[in-house]
Design a protein around this motif. Sequence first.
Motif, short mmCIF file in Angstrom:
data_model
loop_
_atom_site.label_atom_id
_atom_site.label_comp_id
_atom_site.label_asym_id
_atom_site.label_seq_id
_atom_site.Cartn_x
_atom_site.Cartn_y
_atom_site.Cartn_z
N ILE A 1 0.85 -1.02 0.04
CA ILE A 1 0.04 0.07 -0.05
C ILE A 1 0.84 1.32 0.10
O ILE A 1 0.40 2.41 0.16
N LYS A 2 2.13 1.34 0.03
CA LYS A 2 3.06 2.02 0.06
C LYS A 2 3.63 2.67 -1.38
O LYS A 2 4.58 3.55 -1.55
N ARG A 3 3.28 2.09 -2.45
CA ARG A 3 3.62 2.18 -3.86
C ARG A 3 2.44 1.67 -4.88
O ARG A 3 1.84 0.65 -4.42
N GLU B 1 -4.31 6.50 2.62
CA GLU B 1 -4.47 6.83 4.13
C GLU B 1 -5.87 7.39 4.45
O GLU B 1 -6.66 7.15 5.84
N ASP B 2 -6.00 8.47 3.79
CA ASP B 2 -7.49 9.02 4.19
C ASP B 2 -8.68 8.07 4.06
O ASP B 2 -9.62 8.02 5.00
N ASP B 3 -8.72 7.29 2.83
CA ASP B 3 -9.81 6.37 2.78
C ASP B 3 -9.86 5.20 3.86
O ASP B 3 -10.74 4.94 4.15
N GLU B 4 -8.55 4.89 4.22
CA GLU B 4 -8.50 3.88 5.00
C GLU B 4 -9.29 4.12 6.57
O GLU B 4 -9.95 3.39 6.94
N SER B 5 -8.92 5.52 6.93
CA SER B 5 -9.40 5.93 8.26
C SER B 5 -11.09 6.22 7.88
O SER B 5 -11.77 5.98 8.94
N PHE B 6 -11.53 6.71 6.89
CA PHE B 6 -12.97 6.92 6.50
C PHE B 6 -13.54 5.77 6.59
O PHE B 6 -14.66 5.62 7.24
N ALA C 1 -10.35 0.46 2.29
CA ALA C 1 -10.21 1.45 1.45
C ALA C 1 -10.22 1.01 0.03
O ALA C 1 -10.06 0.12 -0.39
N SER C 2 -10.60 1.98 -0.84
CA SER C 2 -11.00 1.77 -2.27
C SER C 2 -9.42 1.73 -3.10
O SER C 2 -8.55 2.35 -2.74
N TRP C 3 -9.57 0.81 -4.00
CA TRP C 3 -8.26 0.80 -4.80
C TRP C 3 -8.55 1.98 -6.01
O TRP C 3 -9.59 2.29 -6.31
#
Length: 423
Positions: free
Chosen positions: A119-121, A162-167, A175-177
């Motif tokens: 998820i970091k690249r 990261e924002d999507d993971e939190s939401f 989180a969405s792809w």
Amino acid sequence: MSAPVLSARKSRFYPTAVLLIVFAIDFSTFLCSAADTDKEKEIAFQAILQRMEQKVLALRDEFERVYQFRCDTNTLDQCGRNNYNDCYSSYPDAKCATGDEFFEVQCENGETCPASWDIKRTKVTIPDSLSLGPDGNPTDPEIIESVCYTRLLEPFLLDNYEDDESFWSQYGLPASWTYFGAHNGMFRMLPASREECYGFDPRRRPWFVAASSGPKDLVLVLDTSGSMNDYRRLDLLKEAAITVIETLSVADKVAIVTFSTDASVLNGQNMLIRATKENKDKLIDTVNQINANGSTNFHAAFTETFSLLDLTFQNESTTGCNVAVLFMTDGKITIGPGHEEVIELVNNKVKEYKTEHDRTMTVFSFSLGRDADEIVSKSIACSSNGIWIPVEESKAYGNDITTAMASYYKLYALGLGDSANED
């Protein structure tokens, strides 16, 4: 250079329009605990849809920003001579997916196995036909350029993820792809994963064609005369037709007309039908059963096509958008009215649909082989501001006819780049 085509997703298998519907059905269960009344549920749901739309528009804007730096020296220097096909790359921060996140069939015994992703690249894939260099790298400078400038988007995508993971965690969802498909076949996505390496071409996915062309009424008009048995032409025709069908989404309407001595509509349709998965599967099954025999009657082909469209218009069963006719032949008229009558028939219908229904019909004609008609096919395309594409016999075996027929949407993409494609 064509403008990029953008799409954000919750799943890699379905067009965005379908995802919103599926999401609405499933997500209502999560809203029940967050809102007490139907009104509150509706407000919460609309807020989520608005957030998703804002995310997609922000992604589009960021792509347009980084696109301006595609020729920048720093962009090219940073990209260097890296491995441009990430199916050969390593992912140092890869993690195994959990059971409720993602599974792919990769085991020899056919069992589903958890995928790994980073998820970091982001990762890049290139279609087989374009991965001609060492280690599956592209040799086309334009594709290399696309890979390089889209690297600039990675920080934005990482922050967005990261924002999507939190939401989404508040609803128990991942989180969405996010992905990007270029007009030249390059594909970049986050998170990085090897679940799609070779054979994947974003230009043949429904979400890509839908974003490029919008909803459309599509009629495939296919030559099934006896000469189509020569040189595997019928097999090539089937492959091309199936590829086109697979690019359609539920926002589209479709029908297939076959012609030889006479003409008929596959599956006994009298109007265009919605391109649902069920309907597309039925059409594909029928296409695979097509046989070739008889003479070549262009006039019958277009008469049947226009009867189909006439009834569809009369019953207000159209998409209300573009009308595309894909006409493929390998020969010349051998029976029925001649080329002047055929051209006059098409010209009259183009004008009629515009004046009486305010609909623009575009004919894309494809001539397969050196014996194929050029005069009529070219005149028909030109009369409707369409495109005529001749495909040589020697190149047909390189799948050129499939690529040509599946790329009709590009003409619509050029016309959707101005006010029609604004927010």
